[in-house]
Motif scaffolding. Structure first.
Motif, PDB file in Angstrom:
ATOM      1  N   ASN A 220      47.865  36.550  31.740  1.00  0.00           N
ATOM      2  CA  ASN A 220      47.649  37.752  30.932  1.00  0.00           C
ATOM      3  C   ASN A 220      46.387  38.460  31.427  1.00  0.00           C
ATOM      4  OD1 ASN A 220      46.752  39.545  28.891  1.00  0.00           O
ATOM      5  ND2 ASN A 220      47.981  38.448  27.364  1.00  0.00           N
ATOM      6  N   MET A 221      46.575  39.574  32.127  1.00  0.00           N
ATOM      7  CA  MET A 221      45.459  40.275  32.774  1.00  0.00           C
ATOM      8  C   MET A 221      44.417  40.747  31.774  1.00  0.00           C
ATOM      9  SD  MET A 221      45.306  40.426  35.941  1.00  0.00           S
ATOM     10  CE  MET A 221      46.237  40.265  37.420  1.00  0.00           C
ATOM     11  N   ARG A 222      44.877  41.264  30.653  1.00  0.00           N
ATOM     12  CA  ARG A 222      43.934  41.755  29.651  1.00  0.00           C
ATOM     13  C   ARG A 222      43.022  40.612  29.205  1.00  0.00           C
ATOM     14  NH1 ARG A 222      43.455  41.630  24.305  1.00  0.00           N
ATOM     15  NH2 ARG A 222      45.367  40.432  24.036  1.00  0.00           N
ATOM     16  N   VAL A 223      43.631  39.448  28.987  1.00  0.00           N
ATOM     17  CA  VAL A 223      42.873  38.291  28.528  1.00  0.00           C
ATOM     18  C   VAL A 223      41.838  37.863  29.561  1.00  0.00           C
ATOM     19  CG1 VAL A 223      43.041  35.816  28.059  1.00  0.00           C
ATOM     20  CG2 VAL A 223      44.619  37.402  26.948  1.00  0.00           C
ATOM     21  N   ILE A 224      42.261  37.688  30.796  1.00  0.00           N
ATOM     22  CA  ILE A 224      41.342  37.111  31.787  1.00  0.00           C
ATOM     23  C   ILE A 224      40.242  38.097  32.174  1.00  0.00           C
ATOM     24  CG2 ILE A 224      42.610  37.696  33.920  1.00  0.00           C
ATOM     25  CD1 ILE A 224      40.949  34.301  33.083  1.00  0.00           C
ATOM     26  N   MET A 225      40.563  39.386  32.190  1.00  0.00           N
ATOM     27  CA  MET A 225      39.538  40.389  32.511  1.00  0.00           C
ATOM     28  C   MET A 225      38.457  40.423  31.442  1.00  0.00           C
ATOM     29  SD  MET A 225      40.232  41.781  35.422  1.00  0.00           S
ATOM     30  CE  MET A 225      41.576  41.436  36.563  1.00  0.00           C
ATOM     31  N   ASN A 226      38.851  40.143  30.204  1.00  0.00           N
ATOM     32  CA  ASN A 226      37.898  40.100  29.089  1.00  0.00           C
ATOM     33  C   ASN A 226      37.084  38.830  29.052  1.00  0.00           C
ATOM     34  OD1 ASN A 226      37.675  42.250  27.200  1.00  0.00           O
ATOM     35  ND2 ASN A 226      39.898  42.080  26.942  1.00  0.00           N
ATOM     36  N   LEU A 227      37.725  37.736  29.465  1.00  0.00           N
ATOM     37  CA  LEU A 227      37.136  36.412  29.241  1.00  0.00           C
ATOM     38  C   LEU A 227      36.243  35.957  30.389  1.00  0.00           C
ATOM     39  CD1 LEU A 227      37.204  33.819  27.424  1.00  0.00           C
ATOM     40  CD2 LEU A 227      39.158  33.074  28.821  1.00  0.00           C
ATOM     41  N   ALA A 228      36.691  36.171  31.623  1.00  0.00           N
ATOM     42  CA  ALA A 228      36.036  35.530  32.766  1.00  0.00           C
ATOM     43  C   ALA A 228      34.822  36.311  33.257  1.00  0.00           C
ATOM     44  CB  ALA A 228      37.035  35.354  33.901  1.00  0.00           C
ATOM     45  N   HIS A 229      33.830  35.589  33.741  1.00  0.00           N
ATOM     46  CA  HIS A 229      32.673  36.217  34.383  1.00  0.00           C
ATOM     47  C   HIS A 229      32.978  36.538  35.840  1.00  0.00           C
ATOM     48  CE1 HIS A 229      30.658  33.464  31.264  1.00  0.00           C
ATOM     49  NE2 HIS A 229      30.645  34.687  30.780  1.00  0.00           N
ATOM     50  N   ARG A 230      33.765  35.679  36.475  1.00  0.00           N
ATOM     51  CA  ARG A 230      34.184  35.885  37.871  1.00  0.00           C
ATOM     52  C   ARG A 230      35.630  35.438  37.994  1.00  0.00           C
ATOM     53  NH1 ARG A 230      31.933  33.130  42.192  1.00  0.00           N
ATOM     54  NH2 ARG A 230      31.822  31.341  40.802  1.00  0.00           N
ATOM     55  N   ILE A 231      36.354  36.054  38.918  1.00  0.00           N
ATOM     56  CA  ILE A 231      37.782  35.765  39.057  1.00  0.00           C
ATOM     57  C   ILE A 231      38.139  35.550  40.527  1.00  0.00           C
ATOM     58  CG2 ILE A 231      40.115  36.769  38.835  1.00  0.00           C
ATOM     59  CD1 ILE A 231      39.103  38.228  36.340  1.00  0.00           C
ATOM     60  N   THR A 232      38.967  34.524  40.764  1.00  0.00           N
ATOM     61  CA  THR A 232      39.547  34.311  42.093  1.00  0.00           C
ATOM     62  C   THR A 232      41.043  34.565  41.985  1.00  0.00           C
ATOM     63  OG1 THR A 232      37.894  32.623  42.593  1.00  0.00           O
ATOM     64  CG2 THR A 232      39.883  32.639  43.957  1.00  0.00           C
ATOM     65  N   CYS A 233      41.595  35.299  42.945  1.00  0.00           N
ATOM     66  CA  CYS A 233      43.042  35.573  42.955  1.00  0.00           C
ATOM     67  C   CYS A 233      43.688  34.870  44.139  1.00  0.00           C
ATOM     68  CB  CYS A 233      43.296  37.078  43.043  1.00  0.00           C
ATOM     69  SG  CYS A 233      45.062  37.502  43.104  1.00  0.00           S
ATOM     70  N   LEU A 234      44.713  34.062  43.852  1.00  0.00           N
ATOM     71  CA  LEU A 234      45.493  33.406  44.910  1.00  0.00           C
ATOM     72  C   LEU A 234      46.775  34.190  45.166  1.00  0.00           C
ATOM     73  CD1 LEU A 234      45.491  29.575  43.969  1.00  0.00           C
ATOM     74  CD2 LEU A 234      43.941  30.769  45.526  1.00  0.00           C
ATOM     75  N   ALA A 235      47.250  34.135  46.400  1.00  0.00           N
ATOM     76  CA  ALA A 235      48.584  34.637  46.732  1.00  0.00           C
ATOM     77  C   ALA A 235      49.097  33.812  47.900  1.00  0.00           C
ATOM     78  CB  ALA A 235      48.541  36.115  47.098  1.00  0.00           C
TER      79      ALA A 235
END
Ligand code: ADP
Ligand code: MG
Length: 247
Positions: free
Chosen positions: A205-220
């Protein structure tokens, strides 16, 4: 902030499938880190590698500066690194309090300790943490009688019983009624700020993680595609393309 978890060039194959390829990421002590990526991009596999569910094929994993690459899940848990699962793992026929007590013992004393009576301090802590997640009134109810969202909260509280330094949460909001998601997010944040638990959270859930996390790693496709603060990752064209590519 010091580095708590240091994943260095980790590769994991399942037969011919390369689930993770040379993945590196760090989690700093005290932060909430996010891990995102399309379905099948290797997020859960990385959690399994970190938490000792399976051996990795390359790279190293340091926790508090020491390699845990060759350790299994129990000794890793005793060092203070725990995970939760996409599917909840609770004992339906036991009460919430009993599930809490069992969680503490499995991590600390192995199965034999389950035969001993539950110490009073354990019961008290179970009550405190059930209160923390809003389940105190349900403490004597069968865990199987809880809603799915409440079971997720119970599982979160069970992990907290072991006073983790780092907690890996695999899609904590998946399957939860949207009206309950904000409450869960609030609990995750408070575990971080009030209980001092560092979090690494997989979240679709993008809305959730953008609000919650200080830093984000994206895998593909098993590799790190992008990393940064939410604002950077949200606006990264490669990240948008990766999600659109599977949609
Ligand atoms: P995500 O959690 O990002 O959806 P996974 O880590 O579950 O992705 O899966 C990554 C890739 O590894 C997928 O192609 C998946 O089919 C494969 N995979 C995961 N676990 C296993 C397994 N136990 N055996 C074989 N292939 C697996
Ligand atoms: Mg997954």
């Amino acid at each position: 902030m010091s580095v708590l978890l240091d994943v260095q060039n980790v590769t994991k194959r399942f037969g011919g499938v390369v689930a993770n390829e040379e993945v590196s990421l760090t989690v700093k002590r005290g932060e909430i880190a996010g891990l995102i990526g399309p379905n099948g991009s290797g997020k859960t596999t990385l959690f399994g590698s970190i938490a000792g569910a399976h051996a990795v094929d390359g790279g190293d994993i340091l926790f508090e500066g020491r390699s845990i690459r060759h350790l299994r899940s129990a000794p890793i848990a005793r060092r203070g690194l725990l995970r939760t699962y996409q599917q909840t793992r609770i004992y339906d026929d036991m009460t919430c309090t009993e599930n809490m007590a069992i969680s503490a013992r499995e991590a600390q004393g192995g199965l034999l300790s389950l035969l001993r009576p539950v110490p009073r301090a354990t019961n008290a802590r179970a009550g405190d943490l059930l209160g923390f997640v809003g389940l105190y009134e349900k403490r004597d109810d069968r865990a199987g009688s809880l809603s799915f969202g409440q079971q997720k909260l119970l599982e979160f509280a069970m992990a907290l019983m072991n006073e983790p330094k780092l907690l890996l949460l695999d899609e904590p909001t998946a399957g939860i009624n949207p009206t309950l998601i904000n409450g869960l997010i609030d609990r995750l944040r408070r575990a971080n700020t009030e209980l001092g638990v560092t979090l690494l959270v997989i979240e679709h859930n993008m809305r959730v993680i953008m609000n919650l996390a200080h830093r984000i790693t994206c895998l593909a496709h098993g590799r790190v595609l992008a990393e940064g603060v939410p604002e950077e990752v949200r606006n990264d064209k490669r990240v948008l393309d990766a999600y659109l590519g599977v949609a």
